[in-house]
Structure formats: structure tokens, C-alpha cells
Design a protein around this motif. Structure first.
Motif, PDB file in Angstrom:
ATOM      1  N   UNK A 125      41.413  60.870  43.205  1.00 14.85           N
ATOM      2  CA  UNK A 125      41.461  61.628  44.463  1.00 14.85           C
ATOM      3  C   UNK A 125      41.755  60.717  45.652  1.00 14.85           C
ATOM      4  N   UNK A 126      42.447  59.598  45.380  1.00 19.95           N
ATOM      5  CA  UNK A 126      42.869  58.647  46.422  1.00 19.95           C
ATOM      6  C   UNK A 126      41.708  58.027  47.202  1.00 19.95           C
ATOM      7  N   UNK A 127      40.555  57.887  46.556  1.00 14.89           N
ATOM      8  CA  UNK A 127      39.425  57.245  47.218  1.00 14.89           C
ATOM      9  C   UNK A 127      39.624  55.737  47.217  1.00 14.89           C
ATOM     10  N   UNK A 128      39.503  55.103  48.398  1.00 23.44           N
ATOM     11  CA  UNK A 128      39.644  53.639  48.436  1.00 23.44           C
ATOM     12  C   UNK A 128      38.418  52.973  47.800  1.00 23.44           C
ATOM     13  N   UNK A 129      38.660  51.859  47.138  1.00 22.12           N
ATOM     14  CA  UNK A 129      37.578  51.127  46.480  1.00 22.12           C
ATOM     15  C   UNK A 129      38.000  49.666  46.318  1.00 22.12           C
ATOM     16  N   UNK A 130      37.088  48.878  45.779  1.00 18.62           N
ATOM     17  CA  UNK A 130      37.370  47.485  45.439  1.00 18.62           C
ATOM     18  C   UNK A 130      37.078  47.279  43.968  1.00 18.62           C
ATOM     19  N   UNK A 131      37.989  46.631  43.302  1.00 24.32           N
ATOM     20  CA  UNK A 131      37.784  46.253  41.902  1.00 24.32           C
ATOM     21  C   UNK A 131      37.262  44.818  41.898  1.00 24.32           C
ATOM     22  N   UNK A 132      36.159  44.607  41.223  1.00 22.13           N
ATOM     23  CA  UNK A 132      35.592  43.267  41.072  1.00 22.13           C
ATOM     24  C   UNK A 132      36.019  42.730  39.720  1.00 22.13           C
ATOM     25  N   UNK A 133      36.698  41.607  39.714  1.00 30.55           N
ATOM     26  CA  UNK A 133      37.111  40.953  38.471  1.00 30.55           C
ATOM     27  C   UNK A 133      36.331  39.657  38.334  1.00 30.55           C
ATOM     28  N   UNK A 134      35.805  39.422  37.148  1.00 34.48           N
ATOM     29  CA  UNK A 134      35.015  38.219  36.888  1.00 34.48           C
ATOM     30  C   UNK A 134      35.501  37.602  35.587  1.00 34.48           C
ATOM     31  N   UNK A 135      35.795  36.325  35.630  1.00 27.82           N
ATOM     32  CA  UNK A 135      36.149  35.567  34.429  1.00 27.82           C
ATOM     33  C   UNK A 135      34.964  34.683  34.076  1.00 27.82           C
ATOM     34  N   UNK A 136      34.451  34.844  32.848  1.00 26.82           N
ATOM     35  CA  UNK A 136      33.300  34.037  32.453  1.00 26.82           C
ATOM     36  C   UNK A 136      33.350  33.747  30.961  1.00 26.82           C
TER      37      UNK A 136
END
Length: 125
Positions: free
Chosen positions: A21-32
Motif C-alpha cells: 500500500x506504498x507505506x514508506x519503511x526502512x529495511x535493516x540488513x545485517x551481515x553476521x
């Protein structure tokens, strides 16, 4: 939270995205590393509103490297020297670049170029 993650992860970053529904968000990417997954999950679940995570196993190719330290004008400058086939490359560590920029009141780019020339003066002449 990024500081906590960086204590246990190899890297982490945010990417702005749009959800349903076109909601803005942030994707958190983690390399571990595999051994750190539970600790990373604990940090994320304790510090965000996330109720689920997607995990993808990845392979990593790395170049042989050595760490080099040069004392220069009261600063310790750190470099990575990496090797690929018959070539080698020098990469100043960002914190060293930042420290030199602040000390000499110059831009990050100027400090980066200066640190590379300091390395050249010490090892290539």
C-alpha cells in the motif's frame, strides 16, 4: 541500535523502501557470522517493532590482506594492504582518514589522498 549491532555483526545498514500500500519503511540488513545470529536477533527484537526476520545464507569471497600501521605526526594511521593475483592495493581505514582530516582541518578526500601519499613516502620510495 546500529552501534549494538556493529559490536556483533560484520556490517549493517538501512535502506529506504516502500511496503504494501506504498507505506514508506526502512529495511535493516545485517551481515553476521552464523554463531552470532541469535545475538543479532535479540538486539533487533529488543530494539525495534519487528515481529519477524528473513534470513538468507550468503557466501563471501575475501582477498588476502595485512594490516599496516604508520606513526605520522602524533597519529597512528591504519591501512589494509590487499592482494589480488599479481597486484596489491592499499586502503586507508576510514577512522584514520577522519582523524587526519580533523587534525589538519582538511576535507575527507584531501585526507584520503594525503594518507595514500604518506604510505607511498614510507613504503614506495
Amino acid at each position: 541500535m546500529m552501534d549494538k549491532l556493529m559490536e556483533v555483526a560484520r556490517d549493517c545498514f538501512y535502506t529506504p523502501i516502500f511496503m504494501k500500500k506504498n507505506r514508506p519503511a526502512y529495511k535493516l540488513s545485517v551481515l553476521c557470522d552464523k554463531e552470532k545470529i541469535e545475538e543479532v536477533e535479540d538486539i533487533i527484537f529488543s530494539n525495534t517493532t519487528s515481529i519477524g526476520l528473513r534470513k538468507i545464507e550468503v557466501e563471501r569471497s575475501i582477498l588476502d590482506r595485512e594490516m599496516i600501521t604508520i606513526d605520522h605526526d602524533g597519529l597512528k594511521l591504519f591501512f589494509k594492504k590487499v592482494y589480488h593475483k599479481d597486484s596489491s592495493y592499499i586502503y586507508p581505514e576510514y577512522q584514520s582518514v577522519k582523524d587526519l582530516a580533523e587534525k589538519e582541518n582538511i576535507s575527507i578526500k584531501e585526507a584520503f589522498d594525503r594518507i595514500r601519499s604518506i604510505y607511498g613516502e614510507k613504503y614506495e620510495n
